[in-house]
Design a protein around this motif. Structure first.
Motif, short mmCIF file in Angstrom:
data_model
loop_
_atom_site.label_atom_id
_atom_site.label_comp_id
_atom_site.label_asym_id
_atom_site.label_seq_id
_atom_site.Cartn_x
_atom_site.Cartn_y
_atom_site.Cartn_z
N LYS A 205 -22.45 -16.97 -7.52
CA LYS A 205 -23.01 -17.62 -8.70
C LYS A 205 -24.47 -17.99 -8.44
N ALA A 207 -28.23 -19.72 -10.61
CA ALA A 207 -28.82 -20.34 -11.79
C ALA A 207 -30.02 -19.53 -12.26
N PRO A 327 -31.05 -27.50 -11.90
CA PRO A 327 -30.33 -26.34 -11.34
C PRO A 327 -30.03 -26.49 -9.86
N ILE A 332 -24.43 -26.03 -10.11
CA ILE A 332 -24.05 -24.62 -10.26
C ILE A 332 -22.57 -24.46 -9.92
N TYR A 337 -24.73 -26.86 -14.97
CA TYR A 337 -26.02 -26.31 -15.39
C TYR A 337 -25.76 -25.20 -16.41
N THR A 340 -25.89 -21.06 -15.72
CA THR A 340 -25.25 -20.55 -14.51
C THR A 340 -24.55 -19.24 -14.83
#
Length: 385
Positions: A205, A207, A327, A332, A337, A340
């Motif tokens: 993941k 941002a 972020p 995240i 956020y 994301t």
């Protein structure tokens, strides 16, 4: 006559210097937008003025008049153009970061490392890897953990199985079956259409972030405000709590990973068509533009968090909070956020038998640990605190 000739030369030099001064001032005040052409109009005016002054003195011959024009304007223009090109080339190169610091098996490399040997070890028929610049530190770490020790040049596509072609180039190579796996954010609609056998596996993941110059008093924007800026509906920082300055909203080319991120953020809202000088090729170039190098302190740009904060450093930018949320890694991880998103290992019908085990290993605790140690957020929990 000598006195008149000396006066002509003095006026020539003064007009030439004044022309270049006004031209440079116009460039600075315009911040790179369409008003830069005022400078060219000023130059044309001073050329005409010089020509007139020189020709009212009968002692100055016509051929010398043109020779003086060349010396005063054309030669400096060529020198300035060459210098400007050189500075821009340095600017973009520096802004993109030094990828050699993440090269597998290179002495002094900054890659994340495992504490024990990887559970998967490959010696031959290595999967060909490519991807986005921002994700090179991740998949280069995978390669050092799993591939045999040797030189892996990120630029040598003919010899090295671990290279960087950036997002759009990586998708093009994948569509031509020149690589086995690419590591990018999600594809654009056009890229997805070109990959008929595409399989994408979420592995981490990240941002998607927007940034401004440190001196900009704006610290946070809402998604609605961001969409308004990039739709061309909000054009002044004063409208979002900043100074009374025009917003310069830089964009990336179509097909780049960050431009696809912008398209996803905009949803069904149309993106304005930016002026040519506000569309920047390199992701690091957007960061450079938003820094104070070319006085673009009223600009806004976008990138991915890790690239903007770790791979490109020393620039005077700050990441904006979105809907009041910064972020950060915890935001995240929890999905707080609002921008994301996942990044992926993407294949397109590869026949390499090692690809599937390799992706499975990436999703294992070892692969996910490398993602977290690099600075990204894994899709699966690891044993790390």
């Amino acid at each position: 006559m000598k006195r008149r000739k000396m006066v002509a030369w003095i006026f020539t030099i003064l007009f030439g210097l004044l022309g270049w001064f006004v031209y440079g001032l116009a460039r600075i005040l315009s911040s790179g937008n369409e008003y830069m052409y005022v400078g060219f109009l000023c130059m044309a005016f001073f050329i005409a003025g010089n020509y007139f002054i020189l020709n009212i003195h009968k002692r100055v011959k016509q051929k010398w008049t043109w020779a003086i024009m060349v010396l005063i304007f054309i030669v400096p223009s060529l020198l300035y153009g060459s210098y400007d090109w050189y500075i821009r080339s340095i600017e973009i190169a520096n802004a993109e970061g030094d990828l050699s610091t993440y090269q597998p098996y290179k002495q002094g490399s900054e890659l994340a490392l495992l504490d024990e040997p990887a559970a998967l070890q490959l010696e031959e028929n290595l999967p060909e890897l490519d991807g986005a610049t921002a994700l090179y530190p991740v998949y280069a770490a995978f390669a050092e953990a799993v591939y045999p020790e040797r030189t892996y040049s990120y630029e040598d596509r003919s010899e090295s199985p671990v290279t960087v072609s950036k997002t759009n180039g990586a998708f093009q190579r994948l569509s031509k079956f020149q690589v086995d796996i690419i590591f990018t954010a999600g594809p654009s609609d056009e890229q997805q259409e070109a990959l008929k056998q595409m399989e994408k596996t979420a592995i981490g993941k990240e941002a998607f972030v927007f940034f401004v110059h440190n001196d900009n008093p704006v610290d946070s924007l809402t998604l609605k405000q961001l969409r308004g800026i990039y739709a061309g509906e909000i054009t002044n920082w004063e409208d979002v709590g900043g100074r009374n300055q025009k917003i310069i909203a830089f964009q990336r080319p179509e097909g780049s990973g960050s431009q696809t991120g912008l398209e996803n953020m905009m949803g069904k809202n149309p993106i304005m068509d930016p002026p040519k000088d506000q569309r920047v090729n390199g992701m690091g170039g957007v960061i450079e533009k938003a820094s104070d190098y070319r006085n673009h302190r009223n600009s806004i740009g976008y990138s991915y968090r890790f690239f903007a904060t770790k791979m490109v450093e020393g620039h005077h930018i700050k990441l904006l909070n979105i809907n009041g949320i910064d972020p950060s890694v915890p935001h995240i991880k929890r999905g707080d956020y609002p921008l994301t998103g996942n990044f992926y290992a993407i294949t397109n019908g590869t026949k390499n038998p090692h690809v599937e085990p390799f992706i499975e290993w990436i999703l294992s605790s070892q692969g996910q640990q490398l993602i977290e140690d690099t600075g990204y957020v894994p899709v699966k929990e690891t044993d790390l605190p």
